[in-house]
Design an enzyme around this catalytic site. Sequence first.
Site, short mmCIF file in Angstrom:
data_model
loop_
_atom_site.label_atom_id
_atom_site.label_comp_id
_atom_site.label_asym_id
_atom_site.label_seq_id
_atom_site.Cartn_x
_atom_site.Cartn_y
_atom_site.Cartn_z
N HIS A 1 0.76 -1.20 0.12
CA HIS A 1 -0.04 -0.20 -0.11
C HIS A 1 0.84 1.28 0.08
O HIS A 1 0.52 2.31 -0.10
CB HIS A 1 -0.99 -0.04 1.25
CG HIS A 1 -0.37 0.25 2.47
ND1 HIS A 1 0.25 -0.84 3.12
CD2 HIS A 1 -0.14 1.34 3.10
CE1 HIS A 1 0.72 -0.15 4.12
NE2 HIS A 1 0.62 1.15 4.23
C1 UD1 Z 1 -2.64 5.83 5.34
C2 UD1 Z 1 -1.46 6.26 5.83
C3 UD1 Z 1 -0.24 5.48 5.94
C4 UD1 Z 1 -0.60 4.08 6.64
C5 UD1 Z 1 -1.87 3.46 5.61
C6 UD1 Z 1 -2.42 2.40 6.73
C7 UD1 Z 1 -0.99 8.86 5.69
C8 UD1 Z 1 -0.38 9.93 4.88
N1 UD1 Z 1 -0.92 7.59 5.25
O1 UD1 Z 1 -2.38 5.65 4.04
O2 UD1 Z 1 0.68 5.95 6.53
O3 UD1 Z 1 0.37 3.16 6.34
O4 UD1 Z 1 -3.12 4.48 5.87
O5 UD1 Z 1 -3.28 1.62 5.88
O6 UD1 Z 1 -1.72 9.18 6.63
N2 UD1 Z 1 -9.39 4.77 0.80
C9 UD1 Z 1 -10.64 4.14 0.92
N3 UD1 Z 1 -11.48 3.55 2.28
C10 UD1 Z 1 -10.80 3.81 3.44
C11 UD1 Z 1 -9.73 4.40 3.29
C12 UD1 Z 1 -9.03 4.91 2.19
O7 UD1 Z 1 -11.31 3.54 -0.13
O8 UD1 Z 1 -11.43 3.64 4.32
C13 UD1 Z 1 -8.75 4.96 -0.15
C14 UD1 Z 1 -9.25 6.29 -0.69
O9 UD1 Z 1 -9.15 6.26 -2.22
C15 UD1 Z 1 -7.94 7.18 -0.24
C16 UD1 Z 1 -6.74 6.40 -0.20
O10 UD1 Z 1 -7.61 4.85 -0.06
O11 UD1 Z 1 -7.98 8.40 -1.20
C17 UD1 Z 1 -5.56 6.57 0.64
O12 UD1 Z 1 -6.21 6.86 1.82
P1 UD1 Z 1 -5.24 7.57 2.78
O13 UD1 Z 1 -5.68 7.68 4.18
O14 UD1 Z 1 -5.13 8.98 2.36
O15 UD1 Z 1 -3.92 7.02 2.81
P2 UD1 Z 1 -3.47 5.55 2.87
O16 UD1 Z 1 -2.65 5.11 1.54
O17 UD1 Z 1 -4.58 4.47 3.34
N1 UDP Z 2 -3.70 -5.64 8.70
C1 UDP Z 2 -4.90 -6.38 8.79
N2 UDP Z 2 -5.68 -6.71 7.54
C2 UDP Z 2 -4.90 -6.58 6.36
C3 UDP Z 2 -3.35 -5.87 6.37
C4 UDP Z 2 -2.87 -5.40 7.48
O1 UDP Z 2 -5.76 -6.44 9.84
O2 UDP Z 2 -5.26 -6.71 5.56
C5 UDP Z 2 -3.21 -5.28 10.09
C6 UDP Z 2 -1.76 -5.70 10.35
O3 UDP Z 2 -2.00 -7.22 11.22
C7 UDP Z 2 -1.09 -4.65 11.10
C8 UDP Z 2 -1.77 -3.26 10.62
O4 UDP Z 2 -3.15 -3.74 9.98
O5 UDP Z 2 -1.85 -4.84 12.69
C9 UDP Z 2 -1.00 -2.82 9.74
O6 UDP Z 2 -1.58 -1.69 9.13
P1 UDP Z 2 -1.08 -1.09 7.77
O7 UDP Z 2 -0.29 -2.23 7.09
O8 UDP Z 2 -2.41 -0.66 6.87
O9 UDP Z 2 -0.19 0.27 8.00
P2 UDP Z 2 1.28 0.48 8.17
O10 UDP Z 2 1.61 -0.64 9.39
O11 UDP Z 2 2.04 0.32 7.27
O12 UDP Z 2 1.23 1.81 8.69
#
Ligand code: UD1
Ligand code: UDP
Length: 369
Positions: free
Chosen positions: A205
């Site tokens: 991601h």
């Molecule tokens: C965010 C965090 C990242 C973290 C990740 C965990 C920031 C800058 N990034 O990244 O550090 O590792 O979460 O998963 O804060 N979207 C959905 N549904 C949701 C949420 C998001 O469809 O419930 C989609 C939307 O199109 C959105 C995109 O995902 O624009 C990105 O979501 P966003 O929260 O901006 O950043 P992540 O890539 O999820």
């Molecule tokens: N995780 C989850 N389901 C998934 C992927 C990740 O429950 O499909 C959990 C994982 O076990 C960990 C957390 O989400 O506890 C990590 O989140 P993510 O990878 O989204 O973010 P990051 O740690 O990179 O910020």
Amino acid sequence: MLRIVCVAGARPNYMKIKPVMDALERRGAEVVLVHTGQHYDESMNDVFFRDLGIRPPDRFLGVGSGTHAQQTGRVMTAFEPLLEELTPDVVVVVGDINSTLACALVTAKAGPLLAHVESGLRSRDWSMPEEVNRVATDRVSDYLLASSPDAADNLRAEGYREDQIHLVGNVMIDTLFANLERARATDVLDRHGLTPGGYGLVTLHRPANVDDPEVLAGLLKALGEIAGGCPLLLPVHPRAAARLAELGVPGGIRLVPPAGYLDFIALQDSARIVLTDSGGVQEETTALGVPCVTLRDNTERPITVEQGTNVLAGRDPARIVSTVTRVLADPPPARRPELWDGRASERIAEVLLTGGPSGQRARPTDTAS
Ligand code: UD1
Ligand code: UDP
């Protein structure tokens, strides 16, 4: 009695904030849970509240998705009047997402003390939005709560005072250990037709990996080769969903919706290998002793490489395939880092409620660089 606002906003926050809230409440603090709404899908949000038994948020800011500035600005605008109304003694933020930084900045100007859980992690890669969030959040925090000695060393090197730095251990591992038996009791392997040790688990991601179709295509090529010998399950993060659908995936890779917490822990626990760009997954695989290959050039969690099961493979397809081949043939030995013992949140509560072993509540000063 101290009133403490605990902030959560996205998937990797929930498993970090839950044990901290519990430890604070066990010691008599009044905890107010504020959810920014950065993540909102059932599979990115609601399932974690159910799996982890987190109560519904006391306040919900509903900020949703947007550009960095939009998202950060919306959280700040909504959080500022809330702080004025709640007048907490302390605000706790976790991790490195936009909600973390936004609430930190508001708190720093509003008056309550600010505690950062997972302080001091550094990738030294300024192209990662999280690196900006980490460094800026630490700079305005009073309590720097570090999960590993390298993180505490980073803070010292940046000039923070000793009485601000608290090496408390890893709260994510508190939650992992508290839920591992429940996770093992799920039927997630049966649901996906998998056998223990018979598959690899993949998550992708990071913007650097999934936003550019050429980079993602290269990663998929490597994953396709690996899947020839070890079938792969890939729970798809919403950020990557559209691009994965456009590109299509090679045979042997199965795309499934994002997994809930218990299911995902069980999937990691029984995997032959995990391939990931997630921060938290590098830590969980180390605690579980499951081989992990990280599809990034750097990590802010070097302890998982030095002591745990993590190997950095970068993003070059040929290097990824050769690294995975090597790791499958000769998995790295597992060693759980010190203080990743299930008691980090207890130590955090001790620091926040008593001021820590030194009994002092610290304010950032100009001595920090
Ligand atoms: C965010 C965090 C990242 C973290 C990740 C965990 C920031 C800058 N990034 O990244 O550090 O590792 O979460 O998963 O804060 N979207 C959905 N549904 C949701 C949420 C998001 O469809 O419930 C989609 C939307 O199109 C959105 C995109 O995902 O624009 C990105 O979501 P966003 O929260 O901006 O950043 P992540 O890539 O999820
Ligand atoms: N995780 C989850 N389901 C998934 C992927 C990740 O429950 O499909 C959990 C994982 O076990 C960990 C957390 O989400 O506890 C990590 O989140 P993510 O990878 O989204 O973010 P990051 O740690 O990179 O910020």
